[in-house]
Design an enzyme around this catalytic site. Structure first.
Site, PDB file in Angstrom:
ATOM      1  N   ILE A 159       1.246  -0.886   0.064  1.00 29.91           N
ATOM      2  CA  ILE A 159      -0.093   0.326   0.022  1.00 29.91           C
ATOM      3  C   ILE A 159       0.676   1.362  -0.229  1.00 29.91           C
ATOM      4  CG2 ILE A 159      -2.344  -0.724   1.576  1.00 29.91           C
ATOM      5  CD1 ILE A 159      -0.943   0.125   3.782  1.00 29.91           C
ATOM      6  N   GLY A 160       2.050   0.965   0.854  1.00 30.71           N
ATOM      7  CA  GLY A 160       3.277   1.913  -0.073  1.00 30.71           C
ATOM      8  C   GLY A 160       4.344   1.589   0.374  1.00 30.71           C
ATOM      9  N   ASP A 272       9.099  12.857  15.362  1.00 27.78           N
ATOM     10  CA  ASP A 272       8.782  12.951  13.706  1.00 27.78           C
ATOM     11  C   ASP A 272       7.333  13.380  13.807  1.00 27.78           C
ATOM     12  OD1 ASP A 272      10.420  13.427  11.482  1.00 27.78           O
ATOM     13  OD2 ASP A 272       9.785  11.412  11.225  1.00 27.78           O
TER      14      ASP A 272
HETATM   15  O1  3AM Z   1       2.337   6.462   0.684  1.00 28.57           O
HETATM   16  P1  3AM Z   1       0.784   6.799   1.812  1.00 28.57           P
HETATM   17  O2  3AM Z   1       0.791   8.021   2.173  1.00 28.57           O
HETATM   18  O3  3AM Z   1      -0.903   6.311   1.154  1.00 28.57           O
HETATM   19  O4  3AM Z   1       0.441   6.231   5.445  1.00 28.57           O
HETATM   20  C1  3AM Z   1       1.401   5.304   5.442  1.00 28.57           C
HETATM   21  C2  3AM Z   1       1.756   5.353   3.784  1.00 28.57           C
HETATM   22  O5  3AM Z   1       0.799   5.348   2.887  1.00 28.57           O
HETATM   23  C3  3AM Z   1       0.695   4.250   4.879  1.00 28.57           C
HETATM   24  O6  3AM Z   1       2.122   3.472   4.457  1.00 28.57           O
HETATM   25  C4  3AM Z   1       3.025   3.988   3.399  1.00 28.57           C
HETATM   26  C5  3AM Z   1       3.546   4.124   3.730  1.00 28.57           C
HETATM   27  O7  3AM Z   1       4.449   4.435   4.751  1.00 28.57           O
HETATM   28  N1  3AM Z   1       1.012   3.762   6.673  1.00 28.57           N
HETATM   29  C6  3AM Z   1       2.060   2.660   7.284  1.00 28.57           C
HETATM   30  N2  3AM Z   1       1.745   2.273   8.971  1.00 28.57           N
HETATM   31  C7  3AM Z   1       0.701   2.065   8.288  1.00 28.57           C
HETATM   32  C8  3AM Z   1      -1.018   1.576   9.067  1.00 28.57           C
HETATM   33  N3  3AM Z   1      -0.570   0.966  10.530  1.00 28.57           N
HETATM   34  C9  3AM Z   1      -0.457   2.265   7.046  1.00 28.57           C
HETATM   35  N4  3AM Z   1      -1.346   2.155   6.351  1.00 28.57           N
HETATM   36  C10 3AM Z   1      -2.065   2.222   6.809  1.00 28.57           C
HETATM   37  N5  3AM Z   1      -2.012   1.310   8.628  1.00 28.57           N
END
Ligand code: 3AM
Length: 383
Positions: A159-160, A272
């Site tokens: 997802i990221g 952070d």
């Molecule tokens: O790339 P984006 O900003 O869409 O929000 C975090 C980021 O998304 C998401 O993973 C991406 C890379 O850090 N993320 C991190 N921890 C998460 C969690 N616990 C998460 N999304 C959902 N649940």
């Protein structure tokens, strides 16, 4: 409307900052009063609780160091150690290793900002024994669970991405529960230390405003940090896609400040805080995430000095290399407030527009007459 929102955020920020200040002041006065009270058990420069905590911290530090060294000696030592109990909650980091320039490219999507942690060569606030990469790895081995994560979790979908690696959604095979797995490459220097700290802070500080730690595993050359899945994405996404209403800004502010209050009352500094590290669920919960740069303060080390954080959100005392405490998170949250109102942190676009005085400058060729006149003057004055 902008002004009203700005005023609201400024008010929240100043109330939080001054509330924090007065709470600390009240604690300080209460402590001084307790120590000077005639019924105080014995005169001491440290209150009894702090002295006790200090002993435990020192012992914990030693235990962790011994355990890490033992585990480095061979896997049988690590295997015979009961995992989490051997490692104390977030021992204060070694100056050299914590500070070692991690070059952690921020997970930030803000192109010109960067997350960094650099060495503080001066100051005595962060001087503790430095650990080697092998020792951090040994600590990590003791923190993680032993099972087969690839069997335990299925349907992994990215997802990221961040400087550390990737985040995936996954399903826990046994329960069907959806989770998020942060996969952190352990090949980068200092990544093991960041992983140890992130696990310790999340595991030991569970709260409704902190993303919930579930489990962790070593899988090949990666750490898999399993946590609750926040299906509403990050506050950064919300800010980027929409304009938040005043009431929405207020509720996000309240929830984040509750999370920070919880961390600070446990002597943890996040270091952070920014919209990227605030995650939301569709049910409306708001939680602080990403604890790789967090610091645990102790009685021995009540201030930090490392230049750590993300530039636009960083408090002035970090930039100016002064000892700092939890208030730096409140500053960073103030910047988050400005992001929520204005869509971006202050000065983000600064590099592309300089001051009108400078942009109104003449071309460099306009200096030629001046320089010729100076030369003429110097030549004349020689005779
Ligand atoms: O790339 P984006 O900003 O869409 O929000 C975090 C980021 O998304 C998401 O993973 C991406 C890379 O850090 N993320 C991190 N921890 C998460 C969690 N616990 C998460 N999304 C959902 N649940």
């Amino acid at each position: 409307m902008d002004r009203v929102c700005a005023a609201a955020v400024c008010t929240v920020f100043s109330v939080a900052y001054s509330g924090y200040f007065f709470t600390q002041l009240a604690r300080h006065i209460a402590r001084a009063w307790r120590e000077s009270a005639p019924w105080s058990p014995k005169p001491s420069t440290q209150p009894p609780v702090a002295a006790c905590a200090q002993e435990e911290e020192a012992k914990g530090e030693q235990d962790a160091h011994q355990a890490a060294t033992a585990a480095t000696a061979g896997p049988e030592h690590a295997a015979s150690s009961s995992s989490a109990s051997l490692v104390p909650p977030a021992p204060a980091a070694a100056a050299g290793s914590e500070e070692a320039s991690s070059g952690q490219a921020g997970s930030s999507s803000t192109s010109s900002s960067c997350t960094w942690s650099t060495s503080s060569s001066s100051g005595s606030t962060e001087h503790l024994p430095e650990r080697t990469e092998d020792e951090w790895l040994a600590m990590l081995r003791m923190l993680v669970s032993q099972g087969d994560a690839e069997a335990k979790y299925t349907d992994l979908e990215s997802i990221g991405k961040g400087g550390f690696g990737t985040v995936c959604t996954a399903v826990e095979t046994a329960t069907g529960e959806e989770v998020a797995i942060k996969k952190i490459s352990l090949l980068q220097e200092s990544s093991k230390e960041l992983c140890v700290k992130e696990i310790q802070v999340m595991r030991d500080h569970k709260n409704s405003n902190v993303v919930n730690y579930i489990d962790s595993f070593l899988v090949h050359e990666e750490l898999w940090l399993v946590m609750e899945y926040m299906d509403g994405g990050s506050l950064y996404d919300v800010i980027r896609e929409t304009r938040m209403a005043e009431g929405e800004i207020a509720v996000v502010s309240r929830e984040c400040l509750q999370g920070l209050d919880f961390l600070h009352s446990n002597n943890v500094i996040h270091r952070d805080v920014k919209s990227h590290n605030i995650l939301l669920s569709l049910d409306g919960s708001v939680k602080l995430a990403d604890f790789g740069l967090a610091a645990q303060l102790t009685a021995e080390q009540s201030k930090r000095r490392s230049a750590v954080g993300t530039t636009y959100w960083m408090a002035p005392e970090i930039f100016t290399r002064k000892p700092y405490g939890p208030k730096v998170d409140i500053w960073s949250f103030g910047i988050v407030g400005m992001e929520m109102v204005e869509g971006a942190p202050p000065y983000l676009m600064r590099s592309s527009r300089t001051h009108p005085f400078v942009t109104s400058a003449q071309p460099t060729s306009s200096l030629t007459p001046l320089l010729m006149a100076v030369q003429q003057f110097m030549a004349d004055s020689r005779f």
